[in-house]
Every structure is written in structure tokens, then in C-alpha cells.
Design an enzyme around this catalytic site. Structure first.
Site, short mmCIF file in Angstrom:
data_model
loop_
_atom_site.label_atom_id
_atom_site.label_comp_id
_atom_site.label_asym_id
_atom_site.label_seq_id
_atom_site.Cartn_x
_atom_site.Cartn_y
_atom_site.Cartn_z
N ASP A 41 0.90 -1.27 0.03
CA ASP A 41 0.08 0.15 0.00
C ASP A 41 0.77 1.32 0.01
O ASP A 41 1.80 1.23 0.74
CB ASP A 41 -0.99 0.05 1.33
N THR A 44 -1.93 6.47 0.71
CA THR A 44 -2.29 7.72 0.40
C THR A 44 -3.22 8.42 1.46
O THR A 44 -3.55 7.61 2.29
CB THR A 44 -3.09 7.84 -0.99
N ILE A 68 2.15 0.46 -6.67
CA ILE A 68 2.05 -0.68 -7.50
C ILE A 68 2.53 -0.28 -8.72
O ILE A 68 3.03 -1.30 -9.79
CB ILE A 68 0.53 -0.95 -7.76
N THR A 142 -15.31 -1.79 -10.37
CA THR A 142 -16.70 -1.21 -9.87
C THR A 142 -17.82 -1.33 -10.82
O THR A 142 -17.62 -1.55 -12.19
CB THR A 142 -16.39 0.32 -9.42
N ASP A 143 -19.15 -1.16 -10.19
CA ASP A 143 -20.26 -1.13 -11.15
C ASP A 143 -20.20 -0.07 -12.14
O ASP A 143 -21.05 0.16 -13.13
CB ASP A 143 -21.54 -1.60 -10.43
N GLU A 144 -19.60 1.17 -11.51
CA GLU A 144 -19.56 2.47 -12.53
C GLU A 144 -19.29 2.52 -13.94
O GLU A 144 -19.36 3.14 -14.37
CB GLU A 144 -18.84 3.61 -11.51
N TYR A 168 -13.32 9.05 -13.15
CA TYR A 168 -12.81 7.58 -12.42
C TYR A 168 -13.37 6.48 -13.01
O TYR A 168 -12.58 5.59 -13.30
CB TYR A 168 -13.51 7.87 -10.91
N ALA A 170 -14.01 5.80 -15.97
CA ALA A 170 -13.35 5.43 -17.33
C ALA A 170 -11.85 4.68 -16.75
O ALA A 170 -11.46 4.00 -17.71
CB ALA A 170 -13.05 6.85 -17.89
N LEU A 208 -20.53 9.18 0.68
CA LEU A 208 -21.85 9.55 0.93
C LEU A 208 -22.16 9.11 2.51
O LEU A 208 -22.62 9.94 3.65
CB LEU A 208 -22.95 9.09 0.34
N PRO A 223 -24.88 18.21 2.84
CA PRO A 223 -24.99 18.45 1.46
C PRO A 223 -25.82 17.10 0.52
O PRO A 223 -24.88 15.97 0.87
CB PRO A 223 -23.89 18.79 0.95
N ARG A 232 -28.38 4.26 -5.44
CA ARG A 232 -27.12 3.30 -5.19
C ARG A 232 -27.57 1.75 -4.55
O ARG A 232 -28.51 1.77 -3.64
CB ARG A 232 -25.92 3.82 -4.32
N ASN A 267 -30.29 8.36 -2.42
CA ASN A 267 -29.14 9.13 -1.47
C ASN A 267 -30.07 9.81 -0.59
O ASN A 267 -29.88 9.87 0.77
CB ASN A 267 -28.49 10.06 -2.36
#
Length: 355
Positions: A41, A44, A68, A142-144, A168, A170, A208, A223, A232, A267
Site C-alpha cells: 500500500d 495515500t 504498484i 466497480t459497477d460504475e 474515475y 473511465a 456519502l 449536502p 445506489r 441518496n
């Protein structure tokens, strides 16, 4: 490169990003089972070394601070430790940070994955036949990468087309393609997983749920992007760790497994539930729902993510064990007890944590 320790018992698992939120949950699980784990690791801002305090002195655990993308370090580590499985979790993972600074996401998620893949290929090609057969490179995504779902359509699965919406997602899509190419072209034995949104203890206060809990504890404004209708699919991090282990131990080489909990929540509903849970535990004389503030929406904000986990359930026998009601309540309790570990004021990006 001299490869040593092949065939050691228990076999060595290299977890990249093992001090992060998901990585530390996996490391704790594996070390607790007596598995031998090496954690690489970079430490960060998103790392939580304290999450591994209970395992850091265990004889079957080793921490190595490094990147890495450092090919020499990775190659030497693979050889010295006789690694049998790589679980690649190291990544830049926050959408809003990728909008403000996409370069770091390209460097880590694409270039870093390439360097790790090529070091793994070079190492794997030098192994004996039996060791080559046992080796796995597990890429965690990720599913994104699948982009945006309409509210009235189905769910993502392993055949969903890639339509990433943010820098991200992409960058993660690109890394997924690299991993599959190294399998198709070079024969590297890989498995890929795409998971839904994770939550639970030790999550950095930029996402979130974690940020909402900490801000609500302090009575600060909460917010929420747009009108809060974005949905989600929430997966507890401990369930995700169990799924990852099922995949790298029993998953079929070259296959992808979608991991989700069938827990879709908007959300605004999630934030309101957190407010209600905290009002019950630590009342402040007014309802915390009154702290909710709707703010300008994130650029390119995907409306809905949802995973169909039928494949991993059917093939590998994994199913989530923690419901969202149970998991969210326990997560709130954890942050109530440990909230002083986190300084929300350190997370200062303009759009940080808003879902």
C-alpha cells in the site's frame, strides 16, 4: 529474478491497497483465518493503517509501503514472497476527486495496473507448471464502469456494456480491459469482479454514508446532490470481503463476477435514515433531517446503479449476510464510538462526499 518460497503453507496472498477501506476488511478476514497476507500500500490520504492494528503483529501478515507502479519493487516482492494470489484493490476511487484531478486516476488506475500486470506476467511465466496453474490475478473493479441505469430498467450483470461517465469510472474501465487483454493475449490466469457501493467501518469521510454520519454528529449541514433521487445498491464491506475470497479461491479463470446486495436506496432516503438513527442515539434537541441541504448536482451524475449478483450466488454459493438496515445501524454505532479518529475538516474538495 530468483523465485523463492513457492509451495509455502499457507500460500501467500498479495493484497494491493490493503490499508484502504475494502482492502483492510479483506486483510483482516484473511489473516484472521490464518492465511498468509502481504499488504502493498502506498498509504495515500484514503488509507487507514489503524484498521489493521489488530493484525499488524501477526506472524502471517507483512506490510510493505510502496506503489504498484514501481515495477522493480513489485517484481522483487512477488519473487521473495512466492505469491500465489494477487488481489488488486489499489486504486483512486472517488468520483469528485477524479473530476477535479483526473491525472492521478490515469496514473494509478491505468498505468499502475499495467505495471502490476506486467510484473505479474513476468513472474507467472517463470513458475513451475503446478504453481502456474494455482496462480490467480484478481482484479477488483466497480459497477460504475457500466454507467447510468434508468429507474425503470433492469440491473447490471456480467454482460452489461461499458459506458463509464466520469474520469474515475473511465480509468477503472480501462484497467478492466487491460486485465482481460493480459488473460487473452498472454494467458495470465485472471478473475475480475465489479461491485456495487460499499459502506461500513473505517471508510474515509469522503463517501456519502461516512461523511453524512460525521457531519450529522457535529450538527453540520448535510449536502445532498440535486434532489437526492440518485439510487445506489449498498453492499456491506464485510460481505464484499467474503465475496472476493470466494472469487479468487473458487471462481473460474477468465470470468467476471458482479457483486451486489440487492439493496437499492436513494441518496436522500439513506441520508434521512442516518439522521434518524443518530437522533435516537444522540439527540441534539432538533431533528437532524433539518440539516439536509440540496446542492448543485455533480457533473455527469449517474442516476442509478444496481447489480444482479445471480452468477456469484449460483456458481460460488456467496450471498450477502448483512441487510442494509442492520449494516447501516451498526455503521452509525461504529462512527459514534470512533468518530474522533476522523477530521472532516481535512476533506476540503468542493464536491466531496455528496453521493
Amino acid at each position: 529474478m530468483s523465485i523463492r518460497n513457492i509451495g509455502r503453507e499457507p500460500p501467500t496472498i498479495l493484497v494491493t491497497g490493503g490499508s484502504g477501506f475494502i482492502g483492510s476488511a479483506l486483510v483482516r478476514r484473511l489473516v484472521g483465518q490464518g492465511r498468509r497476507v502481504v499488504n502493498l500500500d502506498k498509504l495515500t490520504y484514503a488509507a487507514a493503517p489503524a484498521a489493521l492494528a489488530d493484525v499488524e503483529r501477526k506472524p502471517n501478515y507483512r506490510f510493505v509501503r510502496g506503489d504498484i507502479a514501481d515495477r522493480r519493487l513489485v517484481s522483487e516482492l512477488l519473487a521473495a514472497e512466492g505469491v500465489e494470489t494477487i488481489v488488486h484493490l489499489a486504486a483512486e476511487s472517488h468520483v469528485d476527486r477524479s473530476i477535479d484531478g483526473p491525472g492521478a486516476f490515469v496514473a494509478t488506475n491505468i498505468v499502475g495496473t499495467y505495471e502490476l500486470l506486467d510484473a505479474a506476467r513476468d513472474y507467472w511465466e517463470k513458475l513451475s507448471f503446478d504453481a502456474k496453474s494455482a496462480f490467480r490475478f484478481h482484479h477488483v473493479s466497480t459497477d460504475e464502469v457500466f454507467g447510468d441505469l434508468d429507474f425503470d430498467t433492469g440491473k447490471f450483470d456480467e454482460s452489461s456494456p461499458y459506458r463509464p461517465s466520469s474520469p474515475y469510472s473511465a480509468s477503472k474501465a480501462a484497467s478492466d480491459h487491460l486485465v482481460r487483454a493480459w488473460h487473452h493475449t498472454y494467458g495470465l490466469p485472471v478473475v475480475v469482479t465489479n461491485c456495487s457501493n460499499n459502506y461500513g467501518p473505517w471508510q474515509a469521510p469522503e463517501k456519502l454514508i461516512s461523511l453524512t454520519i460525521l457531519k450529522a454528529l457535529r450538527g453540520e449541514p448535510l449536502p445532498v446532490y440535486g434532489n437526492g433521487a440518485n439510487v445506489r445498491d449498498w453492499l456491506h464491506v464485510e460481505d464484499h470481503a467474503a465475496a472476493l475470497q470466494a472469487v479468487f479461491e473458487r471462481g473460474r479463470v477468465g470470468e467476471t463476477y458482479a457483486i451486489g446486495a440487492r439493496e437499492e436506496h436513494s441518496n436522500i432516503v439513506t441520508v434521512a435514515r442516518i439522521c434518524d438513527l443518530l437522533d435516537t442515539r444522540l439527540p441534539i434537541g432538533r431533528e437532524r433531517r433539518g440539516l439536509i441541504e440540496f446542492v448543485a448536482d455533480r457533473p455527469g451524475h449517474d442516476r442509478r446503479y444496481a447489480i444482479d449478483p445471480s452468477k456469484i450466488e449460483t456458481e460460488l454459493g456467496w450471498k450477502p449476510q448483512i441487510s442494509f438496515v442492520e449494516g447501516l445501524s451498526a455503521t452509525v454505532d461504529w462512527y459514534v464510538e470512533h468518530g474522533d479518529r476522523w477530521a472532516v475538516g481535512d476533506w476540503t474538495l468542493e464536491r466531496v462526499g455528496r453521493g
